[in-house]
Structures are given as C-alpha cells and as structure tokens.
Design a protein around this motif. Structure first.
Motif, short mmCIF file in Angstrom:
data_model
loop_
_atom_site.label_atom_id
_atom_site.label_comp_id
_atom_site.label_asym_id
_atom_site.label_seq_id
_atom_site.Cartn_x
_atom_site.Cartn_y
_atom_site.Cartn_z
N SER A 494 0.85 -1.18 0.00
CA SER A 494 0.00 0.00 0.00
C SER A 494 0.89 1.23 0.00
O SER A 494 2.02 1.20 0.50
CB SER A 494 -0.92 0.02 1.24
N LEU A 497 3.63 2.63 2.86
CA LEU A 497 4.03 1.52 3.74
C LEU A 497 5.47 1.72 4.17
O LEU A 497 6.37 1.92 3.34
CB LEU A 497 3.87 0.19 3.00
N THR A 498 5.73 1.68 5.51
CA THR A 498 7.06 1.91 6.04
C THR A 498 7.59 0.64 6.70
O THR A 498 6.87 -0.35 6.86
CB THR A 498 7.03 3.04 7.08
N ASP A 500 8.41 0.34 9.83
CA ASP A 500 7.70 0.12 11.10
C ASP A 500 6.36 -0.58 10.87
O ASP A 500 5.95 -1.44 11.66
CB ASP A 500 7.47 1.46 11.81
N ASP A 501 5.67 -0.22 9.77
CA ASP A 501 4.40 -0.88 9.47
C ASP A 501 4.61 -2.37 9.21
O ASP A 501 3.85 -3.22 9.67
CB ASP A 501 3.74 -0.22 8.25
N VAL A 502 5.65 -2.68 8.44
CA VAL A 502 5.96 -4.08 8.15
C VAL A 502 6.31 -4.83 9.42
O VAL A 502 5.92 -5.99 9.62
CB VAL A 502 7.09 -4.16 7.11
N LEU A 504 5.22 -4.38 12.36
CA LEU A 504 3.99 -4.71 13.08
C LEU A 504 3.28 -5.89 12.43
O LEU A 504 2.74 -6.77 13.12
CB LEU A 504 3.06 -3.49 13.13
N GLN A 505 3.25 -5.94 11.10
CA GLN A 505 2.56 -7.01 10.40
C GLN A 505 3.22 -8.37 10.61
O GLN A 505 2.54 -9.40 10.62
CB GLN A 505 2.48 -6.71 8.89
N GLU A 547 14.09 -2.73 17.86
CA GLU A 547 13.58 -1.59 17.09
C GLU A 547 14.61 -1.19 16.04
O GLU A 547 15.83 -1.33 16.23
CB GLU A 547 13.29 -0.41 18.02
N GLY A 553 10.77 4.85 9.74
CA GLY A 553 9.83 5.49 8.82
C GLY A 553 10.22 5.37 7.37
O GLY A 553 9.60 6.01 6.51
N GLU A 555 10.17 4.52 3.74
CA GLU A 555 9.05 4.07 2.92
C GLU A 555 9.50 2.99 1.94
O GLU A 555 10.54 3.11 1.30
CB GLU A 555 8.44 5.26 2.15
#
Length: 850
Positions: A494, A497-498, A500-502, A504-505, A547, A553, A555
């Motif tokens: 999407s 998509l960063t 950090d988003d990945v 979490l997934q 982390e 962040g 992209e």
C-alpha cells in the motif's frame, strides 16, 4: 618354451581361483539373533547361498550344525518363506497371465452385474439384507390349520382348574385323560378351541351356561414339521423340512432364492396335484404383501418356471435394469415398477429398441401412448436426460457484487442486467465491458461496449458479460519479509508503507535479530539498470530492543524484499554432560569455544578415588545426528513455559492467562514455519547422507549411528591439560568416567566364554586359557581386544608367530569365527579346467604360428 611357461602360469591362476572359491563363507547363525534379522539381511543370505550352489534346505542344515534350536530353526524357516513369497509377489507377471487374470475378473464382474441388474432377483437370496426365516415366538395365527404332529396346550381355569399337554396323533385326534379322544386335524385354532370347549363342558359344569365361571384356553406348543419340494429355476432345488407356520416365501428363501433364469411373476404353489395359488413377487415389492403367499403343507410343491417376457430399462429413471412384465402389461406398468422418471429426465417420450424380422428398429413412444403400448420380450427402453442448456439465461461475471446466472426478460438491456447484479464494484473498469455472444451455429462473437452505452444495448440468450477489475489489469504489488521475524511472508503493498508498518505485520523481530540489521533489496528501474545490476540495497541497524534505529519510517516500494538478519553476537547456550566418577556429575554449559575436557573436569570437581581413568569415554554426535533447528528449539522452550502454567490452572492471573494465549499462538505460527522453512544447509546434509546410503546399500546394511564413542587418554589429559589428547568440547558431548573395573570379559569362539579376574602382568593367552582355550572353529589371528575407553587392538602376525595385544582392566576379548570352507564341486572343477585348457591350446597355436 614360452608355451610351457604360459601353461604353468595358467595352472597357478587356476589354483588361486580354486582357493578363492573355497574361501567363500556363509553367515554364522550361532552369533545372530534370528528374531532381529531384517528381510533385507535374509534375502542377502539367500542370494549368497544361491550364488555358491546351496539351496534353502542346505542353509537350514548349516544353521542346525551351528547350534540353533528347533524353535529357532522354525522361525528362520518361516522368515525365509515369507521373504521368498514377497519376492515372488513383486515379480512382474507375464502379459499372457495379465490377460487371463483381467478376462477372469471382467467375467465375474459382468455376471455379478447382470444378476444384480434384474429387478427383484435378490429378494430371496441369502446375500440380501432381507430374511424370511420363521420366528417361533410369535402368537399362533387364528387361521392356522392344525394337523398331525402339532403340540396343543389346553388350560382350564376359573372355578375349576386343569392343564393338558398333548400332541395330535397321526389319526388327527388328541387323547385327554378321563375324557377320551377329540379329533382336531383340519380345524383352525378357533374351531379347535370351540370343539374342545364343547367336549369339556360335559365334565366341567361351569364352562357352559349364562353364568359360566370356568374358562378354556387352547394354544399351540411345538409346531409340526412339513416337507415341501422346491423345484425349477431356484439356486438350490430340493426337498426342505420346514415349520408348518412357514409360507411360500420362507421356502424360496430356504432354497437360496430364484436364479437369473427364473420367473418372479408366476411362482406356482401346488397341493395334492392342484394349483393352490400363484405368487407375484412384484406385487410384494410394490404393495408389501402378496395374496398368493399361503402357508405350506406336507407334500406341497413350489414350482419356479423360466421367465417369459423380460425387458431392459435404461437412462434417467429411479430404478434402471431388467424387468419382467406380463403379456398384458404396458409401458406405464414398466415405469411404475421403476419408480418413475428421474428428476432430470426427458418425460415427453421414451425410445424403444426392438428386434423385428431379424433387424433392429427404434420407436419413439410418446407420453400419451404409455397406457396402451404393449411390450415384447427383449425390448430395450431408453429414457433420455433433459438437455443441459438454458432457454433464458445470461451470465455476468467479474467486478460486480453478485455475479452469476440471470434470466433474460423482454428487452433486457446491459444496464438492467448490471442492476440485477447489484451494480459495479468500485474497482470496475468502466471504459470497456466485454460481451461474448453465442450464435445459432455455436460460433462466438466478442462485443466491447462502454458503460455509457449500457442503457441502450439489448442482450440475447446465452450472452456472457464480463466486467474487468482495474486491479486485475496490472501486476499485484507486494513486499516480501524474510529472516528473523516472528511471522515472515508476503504482504500486499500500500502507498506509504514503512518499515515500522511491516514490523507490526510480521509480529516484531525474533530474539535472534536483536543487535542485528535489516536489509531492503529493491528492484532497479529500467533507466537505472544498465543491464549489469540486480538490485539496490539499504541496510539499517536493529537495537537491542528489536527496534529499527532511526529509519523505521523508511518508505517501501512495490516488490521490496525486507531481510532481518541475525545478530553476529547471538549464541545459544551449549550443554555437555559429565557422568560417572566425578565430584559433581551433571549438565554443564560450555563457557567459550576453546573449552576442553580438562576444563570441564575442573568445573566438575575432578575425579574421585574410584575413577577408572583408563576407561574414560567421550560420546559425541555424528554427522547423522538430526540437529534440532532454531525454530524447533523455540517451540520446545515455549512448550516448557506453557507446562509451567498448566500445573496450577486454577491459580492463574489474567496476565498469565493472556500469556498462555500468546504462547499458543506463537507455537502454532512456529509450527507453520517449521513445515515451510527448509534451509539449504539442512537440504545439503540430507542429500549427503542419502548419497552415503545409496553408495553403500549394495555392500551391506548401513547402520547410521547418531552418536559414537571416542576413546580418550584421560591420564594424559589430567597430567598435561591442553595437550593433543585434550579435545575441544562440542554441544551434546557426554564425558563418561566409569568406576574402576578389575575383570576381563571373554566372548566368541572359546570353549567356555566367561569373565575373568584381571591379574597384573598376565598375557592375553592366560585369559584365553581361563576360558577353556580356542574353539576348533576359532579364527585365532583375528582375535582383538576392545578396551574400556573404546579403543581396539588386534592380533598381529609375523611368519608363523602371533603377537596378541595386552589385556587391561575392563577390556573385552573377542575371538571371531573362522569362515566355513565350501568345497569345490566336481562340475566347477571340470568347467574351469576345460576353459583353461582351451585357452592354453589357443595361445600355444598362436605362438607356433608366430
């Protein structure tokens, strides 16, 4: 001269060949556990014996001579028979035997199918689930006719009481005490009761009159037997002795039922030479009873004649097969017996195939002719199926909310069809809708139309409307996450998509990646790629909390590969075990990669005063050991953690219950990863082991040990730590230091194998003599010693002298068996001699010509 030298050479070669043949050996069964032999080993022994000219009986004779008991010989014989049977079963049959077997099987199937295809034939057969055996515990029917041999019970009760039990005599009478004979033969139960009551009224005053106080009851005890003849087209015709309560159906069941040539519509029941009744089995199948099914009497004859009119019904009916119809019955009766048309049948007409004047003809029987059309024997009726086509259908598929089949009405437009399908989806491509139209000759035509023209475009029958999705018109974008994360996989892309988003997934990073790095591999565009590069990479560190440092962040772009790498400093604990005579035996964790045996001994408190240092052994995993993967280790750790909470299920807090739920989810996810995650290294290891097995499978039965014992020089290790003998430790090592031993064990071909006390300075022959000396079949020069630490020493020989190894405490002396000498057979000697003589003659002639 040259020819003589060559002849001497051939004779020398012949002597070597004879000695090699005589030196072949068969197995020594005295040292083998017969029950533990595998089929492959037995088959190998059989091949070896056959190659040497020995049969199975010779092999058993050899086993008996080696001391096997009768029970062991029986087991060995059974095992050999099973192996031979399995080998013959695996032998491929010849084409002729295949054809014979197939023809036989097809014939049996055809006969069975023909029998089962005849409607009603299996009703009286004993293979059917129906049974027509008589139940003797049922009340006697009122219309039952008494006869000679029946047992009668008469009860008198009320003001007077009496009881009579008697049988009907051959003359048809019963004889009651103090009353006399009463004739009951030929009467029904009701008639017999009235007659007995009338006769007893003269002896019991309360039986008759208006104020009767004495009553009479008559019942049937043992029923007489009758003999009937069942003849004609039945499975087992003959004379049957049955109960008089039986009917014709019971007699047919006793005879095995009607065979495939018998009639089911006119089974005749004769009594005293006259036709009593005619039974129609179809009446029983249709209505549940048959009027002609009467009780049998002594001397009755049941005749099953051949069938007369039999027709075949195929196709879309509820019951298909062969039916027997009477001459006056019609197609309507045939359809009644078959249960009628099936749901998908064409009901307007039935096709008839009939033989007429030596030729076949086909007739269409319409539905209004069913009641009057007469059948003829041999007719074949075919009920057709309804056509698999629609008269008013249009199809819509693709990017609509309700795709599927729809009925076409008068003047249905494309817009009207889309409205029936609940409209277009948001991703629908509206500029071009494809319509596939089928012509009368089944040719197709493609029509493209935009949504703007949908209101005026009329549809036709069998039009297929396809609405395309914009997403289907381009390659689906995704990103792939690999490496040390909790749930790796492929995820849809999407915009925005960063990293950090990945993260979490995928459920966060695994512990192995703490302190590692994450690498993004990106496709090169056509402009940036000069034909040489493959991808562009970005690397970011991961802190000790899992982390991404500073670049969470970042992209992502479509088709990026995100790889979470393991920390180079991550190491799992590695354990070794120390057992035996040390101060603190148990598990120990390896501190560093340079830790040795001497180091772990110091940590274990050193050896005790009873330690037998010369017998110390190190047990180490081999390359065949199936090392658990990191995923399997994580699963084991989580299971142990879960078991800790399950010990007290009633004392758990909400936090602990939530943790148990997370542990179960993690275990399920890891199980999925274990099934799908097969690394190249583990694959290569399996392939290497497979190669070793295949390379050695023809020579022997491979025993793949997952661990092996290594003999170590523990005194040298204790005196000189860090020396060559002081081995580096590996995960899973087991250091065993046994208790001091003062015996020597002797096994093998000795007169009396035993265990002897160790005496310092005594040679090996001293212990062999303690065991009675060598057996006559002992291979003396093959004697060897296995020392307590696992090392092995063998006997050495020089000329005619033998140098035996030294004995030591805890050692085991093993004397192997001398191979069995197989004598050369006369025909083998003649064959080899003839061949060598011929070869010598040819060479001699060649040399003379030269």
């Amino acid at each position: 001269m040259r020819s003589h030298l060559f002849t001497y050479f051939l004779l020398f070669f012949f002597s070597i060949t004879v000695s090699s043949l005589s030196g072949q050996s068969l197995p020594d069964f005295s040292s083998i556990n017969i029950s533990s032999l595998s089929d492959q080993q037995i088959e190998s022994y059989l091949r070896q014996a056959n190659a040497m000219g020995y049969s199975q009986s010779d092999l058993l004779t050899l086993a008996k001579s080696q001391g096997l008991s009768s029970s062991e010989l029986a087991i060995l014989n059974d095992r050999i028979d099973n192996v031979e049977s399995s080998r013959l079963a695996k032998t491929r049959p010849t084409p002729s035997s295949n054809r014979i077997r197939k023809a036989y099987t097809d014939t049996i199937k055809t006969l069975t199918a023909e029998r089962l295809d005849i409607y009603g034939l299996d009703v009286f057969q004993k293979s059917s689930n129906l049974t027509f055996q008589t139940n003797q515990n049922t009340p006697t029917p009122k219309d039952y006719v008494l006869g000679a041999g029946d047992e009668v019970f008469i009860d008198v009760f009320g003001a007077s009481e009496s009881y009579y039990q008697t049988n009907i005599n051959p003359d048809g009478t019963i004889l009651l005490e103090n009353i006399g004979p009463i004739s009951l033969s030929g009467l029904t139960m009701e008639e017999a009761k009235n007659k007995v009551k009338s006769r007893l009224a003269g002896y019991y005053q309360g039986i008759s009159g208006n104020s009767a106080n004495t009553f009479v009851s008559l019942s049937l005890g043992q029923v007489r037997g009758v003999s009937v003849n069942v003849i004609g087209q039945v499975e087992i015709p003959g004379t049957y002795n049955l109960s008089a309560l039986n009917t014709v159906f019971n007699a047919l069941y006793a005879a095995g039922g009607v065979n495939e040539n018998g009639t089911l519509r006119e089974i005749k029941h004769f009594r005293n030479g006259e036709l009593l009744s005619t039974i129609d089995v179809y009446e029983f199948l249709q209505n549940g009873y048959s009027i002609g099914d009467k009780r049998i009497e002594n001397g009755d004859v049941i005749l099953v004649q051949p069938y007369t009119n039999r027709v075949t019904l195929k196709g879309a009916t509820k019951i298909a097969g062969k039916f027997e119809l009477k001459a006056e019955e019609t197609v309507a009766d045939l359809m009644k017996y078959s249960g009628g048309f099936a749901e998908n049948a064409y009901t307007k007409s039935i096709k008839l195939y009939r033989v007429n004047a030596g030729q076949r003809l086909v007739v269409d029987i319409h539905s209004d002719q069913f009641e009057v059309f007469r059948i003829k024997t041999g007719d074949e009726f075919m009920v057709s199926y309804a056509l698999d086509r629609f008269t008013n259908r249009v199809i819509v598929k693709g990017a609509v909310f309700r795709p599927g089949d729809y009925s076409i009405g008068q003047g249905l437009t494309l817009q009207g069809l889309l409205n029936k399908a609940e409209g277009l989806k948001p991703d629908a491509f509206q500029d071009r809708i494809l319509i596939t139209r089928t012509g009368e000759d089944f040719t197709t035509e493609s029509i493209s139309i935009s949504l703007k023209s949908a209101t005026s475009f009329s549809l036709q029958k069998e039009d297929v409307v396809t609405v395309f999705s914009r997403n289907e018109l381009r390659e689906e974008a995704f990103v792939e996450v690999l490496g040390e994360v909790n749930s790796p996989g492929v995820f849809s892309f999407s915009k925005g998509l960063t990293l950090d988003d990945v993260l979490l997934q995928v459920g966060g990073t695994a512990t192995l990646a703490y302190g590692g790095s994450v690498e993004i591999s990106r496709r090169l565009s056509t402009e940036d790629n000069g034909g040489l590069g493959l991808s562009e990479t970005y690397v970011f560190p991961i802190d000790m909390n899992g982390e991404i440092e500073g670049e969470g962040g970042f992209e992502l772009e479509p088709y990026d590969q995100v790889l979470f790498r393991r920390s180079q400093n991550f190491r799992r604990q590695q354990l070794v075990t120390v057992e035996g005579q040390v101060s603190s035996p148990g598990l120990y964790a390896i501190k560093n990669q340079g830790e040795r045996i001497s180091d772990i001994l110091n940590r274990a408190g050193g050896i005790t005063e009873f330690a037998f240092v010369e017998g110390a052994t190190l047990i180490r995993k081999t390359e065949f050991y199936e090392e658990p993967t990191d995923i399997e280790k994580q699963i084991d750790d989580l299971i142990r953690l879960q078991e800790k909470f399950e010990n007290n299920p009633n004392l758990l807090t909400e936090a602990e219950l939530a943790m148990i739920s997370r542990i179960e989810d993690d275990i399920q996810e890891l199980e999925k990863r274990r099934e799908s995650n097969q690394s190249l290294s583990s694959f290569a290891k399996r392939e290497r082991i497979k190669e070793v097995i295949e390379r050695n499978a023809l020579t022997s039965n491979i025993q793949l040990k997952q661990a092996e014992a290594i003999g170590i020089d523990l005194p040298s290790i204790i005196n000189r730590p860090g020396s060559v003998s002081d081995l580096l430790l590996e995960e899973g090592d087991v250091l065993v230091i046994p208790k001091r031993s003062e015996t020597v064990r002797l096994r093998g071909k000795l007169l009396y194998p035993t265990t002897s006390r160790f005496v310092e300075g005594k040679p090996l022959k001293y212990y062999i003599n303690n065991a009675g000396g060598f057996d006559y079949r002992a291979k003396k020069k093959g004697t060897y010693v296995v020392y307590a630490n696992g090392e092995v020493a063998r006997t050495k020989s020089l000329l005619f002298m033998k140098f035996y190894p030294k004995a030591a405490p805890g050692a085991e002396v093993i004397v192997p068996t001398k191979p069995l000498k197989i004598p050369i057979r006369l025909q083998d000697v003649i064959g080899i001699t003839s061949g060598l003589a011929t070869l010598a003659l040819v060479i001699s002639q060649i040399s003379q010509n030269n």
